[in-house]
Design a protein around this motif. Structure first.
Motif, short mmCIF file in Angstrom:
data_model
loop_
_atom_site.label_atom_id
_atom_site.label_comp_id
_atom_site.label_asym_id
_atom_site.label_seq_id
_atom_site.Cartn_x
_atom_site.Cartn_y
_atom_site.Cartn_z
N LYS A 141 0.84 -1.21 0.00
CA LYS A 141 0.00 0.00 0.00
C LYS A 141 0.87 1.26 0.00
O LYS A 141 0.60 2.22 -0.73
CB LYS A 141 -0.92 -0.02 1.23
N THR A 142 1.93 1.24 0.80
CA THR A 142 2.84 2.38 0.87
C THR A 142 3.51 2.62 -0.48
O THR A 142 3.56 3.76 -0.96
CB THR A 142 3.91 2.16 1.96
N ASN A 143 4.00 1.56 -1.09
CA ASN A 143 4.65 1.69 -2.40
C ASN A 143 3.68 2.19 -3.46
O ASN A 143 4.04 2.99 -4.31
CB ASN A 143 5.29 0.37 -2.81
N GLN A 144 2.42 1.73 -3.42
CA GLN A 144 1.41 2.21 -4.37
C GLN A 144 1.20 3.71 -4.22
O GLN A 144 1.13 4.44 -5.21
CB GLN A 144 0.09 1.48 -4.15
N LEU A 145 1.09 4.17 -2.97
CA LEU A 145 0.89 5.61 -2.73
C LEU A 145 2.09 6.42 -3.20
O LEU A 145 1.93 7.47 -3.85
CB LEU A 145 0.66 5.87 -1.24
N LYS A 146 3.29 5.96 -2.87
CA LYS A 146 4.50 6.69 -3.28
C LYS A 146 4.60 6.77 -4.80
O LYS A 146 4.96 7.80 -5.35
CB LYS A 146 5.75 6.03 -2.70
N GLN A 147 4.24 5.68 -5.46
CA GLN A 147 4.30 5.66 -6.91
C GLN A 147 3.21 6.54 -7.54
O GLN A 147 3.47 7.32 -8.43
CB GLN A 147 4.16 4.22 -7.39
N LYS A 148 2.00 6.41 -7.03
CA LYS A 148 0.87 7.17 -7.59
C LYS A 148 1.08 8.67 -7.48
O LYS A 148 0.81 9.42 -8.42
CB LYS A 148 -0.42 6.78 -6.87
N GLU A 173 -1.58 0.65 16.44
CA GLU A 173 -0.36 1.47 16.61
C GLU A 173 0.80 0.84 15.86
O GLU A 173 1.60 1.52 15.22
CB GLU A 173 -0.02 1.64 18.08
N ARG A 174 0.89 -0.48 15.91
CA ARG A 174 1.98 -1.18 15.20
C ARG A 174 1.82 -0.99 13.69
O ARG A 174 2.81 -0.76 12.99
CB ARG A 174 1.97 -2.65 15.58
N GLU A 175 0.59 -1.06 13.18
CA GLU A 175 0.37 -0.85 11.75
C GLU A 175 0.73 0.57 11.33
O GLU A 175 1.35 0.78 10.29
CB GLU A 175 -1.09 -1.17 11.39
N ALA A 176 0.37 1.56 12.15
CA ALA A 176 0.72 2.95 11.85
C ALA A 176 2.23 3.14 11.87
O ALA A 176 2.79 3.85 11.04
CB ALA A 176 0.04 3.90 12.83
N ASN A 177 2.92 2.48 12.81
CA ASN A 177 4.38 2.56 12.86
C ASN A 177 5.01 1.89 11.65
O ASN A 177 5.98 2.42 11.09
CB ASN A 177 4.91 1.90 14.14
N CYS A 178 4.46 0.75 11.24
CA CYS A 178 4.98 0.06 10.04
C CYS A 178 4.84 0.95 8.81
O CYS A 178 5.75 1.04 7.99
CB CYS A 178 4.26 -1.26 9.83
#
Length: 142
Positions: free
Chosen positions: A6-13, A97-102
């Protein structure tokens, strides 16, 4: 791994890894406020509006980390108001919280850093993030 994807998709988009720019693209309001010294920031969902509030007393690089963490909440826990991000949040065992940190770790620390630099301390210093985020990302790479 879904957080990394998800993070990589956002950075790319949006062609950025800046949490402020991503929040802007996603129409999430980011504001600074003079909060109690134990509160770094929080996420709030109200009437279909999303807000990230960051303690204005924090150093700029810490504000960026807080923004990335709270952006993780906005993306993955949209309808859950997070009470606050404190210094102890990085030690939290809470799933959200762990997901937000990841998410913050994936957003702010490029994978390449782990092959280019020798120590976790060097990576944390280079990217101006808490060592706990580097350790968390390191766990995911193993």
């Amino acid at each position: 791994m879904w957080i990394k994807e998800k993070t990589n998709q956002l950075k790319q988009k949006y062609n950025t890894s800046c949490p402020y720019q991503l929040a802007n693209h996603l129409k999430i309001h980011v504001m600074q406020h003079d909060l109690h010294h134990e509160i770094n920031g929080y996420y709030k969902y109200d009437r279909r509006n999303q807000y990230i509030v960051i303690n204005s007393k924090l150093e700029k690089h810490t504000q960026k980390v807080v923004c990335a963490h709270e952006l993780g909440h906005a993306l993955f826990h949209k309808n859950v108001n997070t009470p606050f991000m404190s210094q102890s949040t990085f030690l939290s065992v809470s799933k959200i919280e762990r997901e937000a940190n990841c998410f913050a770790a994936e957003l702010l620390i490029p994978d390449e850093s782990f092959s280019e630099y020798e120590t976790i301390q060097t990576i944390a210093s280079l990217h101006k993030v808490p060592i706990e985020l580097v350790e968390l990302k390191c766990e995911k790479l193993i």
